[in-house]
Design a protein around this motif. Structure first.
Motif, mmCIF file in Angstrom:
data_model
loop_
_atom_site.group_PDB
_atom_site.id
_atom_site.type_symbol
_atom_site.label_atom_id
_atom_site.label_comp_id
_atom_site.label_asym_id
_atom_site.label_seq_id
_atom_site.Cartn_x
_atom_site.Cartn_y
_atom_site.Cartn_z
ATOM 1 N N VAL A 25 0.838 -1.205 0.000
ATOM 2 C CA VAL A 25 0.000 0.000 0.000
ATOM 3 C C VAL A 25 0.874 1.257 0.000
ATOM 4 O O VAL A 25 0.633 2.201 -0.761
ATOM 5 C CB VAL A 25 -0.965 -0.004 1.207
ATOM 6 N N ALA A 26 1.909 1.272 0.823
ATOM 7 C CA ALA A 26 2.796 2.441 0.894
ATOM 8 C C ALA A 26 3.514 2.667 -0.434
ATOM 9 O O ALA A 26 3.618 3.804 -0.908
ATOM 10 C CB ALA A 26 3.806 2.259 2.021
ATOM 11 N N LEU A 27 3.999 1.608 -1.050
ATOM 12 C CA LEU A 27 4.691 1.729 -2.325
ATOM 13 C C LEU A 27 3.755 2.205 -3.432
ATOM 14 O O LEU A 27 4.107 3.089 -4.214
ATOM 15 C CB LEU A 27 5.338 0.404 -2.711
ATOM 16 N N GLU A 28 2.554 1.644 -3.495
ATOM 17 C CA GLU A 28 1.593 2.066 -4.508
ATOM 18 C C GLU A 28 1.218 3.536 -4.327
ATOM 19 O O GLU A 28 1.081 4.274 -5.309
ATOM 20 C CB GLU A 28 0.349 1.188 -4.457
ATOM 21 N N THR A 29 1.065 3.962 -3.093
ATOM 22 C CA THR A 29 0.737 5.360 -2.824
ATOM 23 C C THR A 29 1.887 6.274 -3.241
ATOM 24 O O THR A 29 1.670 7.297 -3.896
ATOM 25 C CB THR A 29 0.404 5.560 -1.336
ATOM 26 N N ALA A 30 3.097 5.907 -2.879
ATOM 27 C CA ALA A 30 4.265 6.723 -3.252
ATOM 28 C C ALA A 30 4.416 6.812 -4.769
ATOM 29 O O ALA A 30 4.695 7.892 -5.310
ATOM 30 C CB ALA A 30 5.532 6.152 -2.625
ATOM 31 N N GLU A 31 4.219 5.686 -5.458
ATOM 32 C CA GLU A 31 4.304 5.698 -6.924
ATOM 33 C C GLU A 31 3.232 6.603 -7.515
ATOM 34 O O GLU A 31 3.498 7.363 -8.455
ATOM 35 C CB GLU A 31 4.140 4.283 -7.474
ATOM 36 N N GLY A 32 2.029 6.538 -6.988
ATOM 37 C CA GLY A 32 0.940 7.376 -7.483
ATOM 38 C C GLY A 32 1.209 8.851 -7.273
ATOM 39 O O GLY A 32 1.008 9.670 -8.173
ATOM 40 N N VAL A 33 1.674 9.197 -6.076
ATOM 41 C CA VAL A 33 1.974 10.603 -5.772
ATOM 42 C C VAL A 33 3.090 11.114 -6.686
ATOM 43 O O VAL A 33 2.992 12.209 -7.254
ATOM 44 C CB VAL A 33 2.360 10.766 -4.278
ATOM 45 N N PHE A 34 4.132 10.330 -6.842
ATOM 46 C CA PHE A 34 5.242 10.733 -7.703
ATOM 47 C C PHE A 34 4.765 10.920 -9.138
ATOM 48 O O PHE A 34 5.136 11.893 -9.804
ATOM 49 C CB PHE A 34 6.364 9.695 -7.639
ATOM 50 N N GLY A 35 3.936 10.017 -9.632
ATOM 51 C CA GLY A 35 3.437 10.109 -10.996
ATOM 52 C C GLY A 35 2.592 11.353 -11.225
ATOM 53 O O GLY A 35 2.740 12.042 -12.240
ATOM 54 N N VAL A 36 1.715 11.651 -10.280
ATOM 55 C CA VAL A 36 0.855 12.837 -10.394
ATOM 56 C C VAL A 36 1.712 14.101 -10.422
ATOM 57 O O VAL A 36 1.511 14.993 -11.255
ATOM 58 C CB VAL A 36 -0.165 12.873 -9.231
ATOM 59 N N GLN A 37 2.653 14.193 -9.509
ATOM 60 C CA GLN A 37 3.482 15.390 -9.438
ATOM 61 C C GLN A 37 4.403 15.519 -10.648
ATOM 62 O O GLN A 37 4.616 16.619 -11.161
ATOM 63 C CB GLN A 37 4.283 15.401 -8.138
#
Length: 120
Positions: A25-37
């Motif tokens: 969950v933490a990795l998926e969230t970090a990947e999503g945040v990085f992608g959006v930014q």
């Protein structure tokens, strides 16, 4: 004695499974945040460099004055993009929190059921 060993082994396996779910969950969230930014930054960078190129090629002060409204629009677009990116990051955080809660509840339910099954 074997029952205690089995209970310990099961609890350890449950803890490892919960840690793995939390890491995912933490990795998926970090990947999503990085992608959006990164997407928002990339759009801003491309548009800003294009605008700066136009400014550099503009013929004197009159040309620059004509490009100022475009610069203002680019700034507004950029602010909207970053506001949208912020909203997406907040949504990712909420989904992440819900996934963590579900994992905790599943682990708690599983541990409670396991403890009830081992009590006799």
């Amino acid at each position: 004695m074997a029952a205690a060993h089995d209970a310990f082994r099961d609890a350890t396996r449950q803890l490892a499974d919960a840690a793995q779910r939390a890491s995912r969950v933490a990795l998926e969230t970090a990947e999503g945040v990085f992608g959006v930014q990164l997407k928002a930054f990339g759009s801003d960078l491309a548009q800003t460099t294009g605008y700066l190129g136009e400014l550099a090629r503009s013929p004197g002060p009159d040309g620059i004055r004509q490009l100022l409204p475009k610069g203002t629009q680019l700034l507004n677009d950029s602010l909207e993009r970053w506001a949208d990116a912020h909203q997406q990051v907040m949504d990712l955080g909420l989904r992440s929190r819900k996934a963590w809660q579900a994992a905790v509840q599943a682990g708690t339910t599983h541990n409670t059921a396991g403890a009830a099954g081992n009590s006799h």
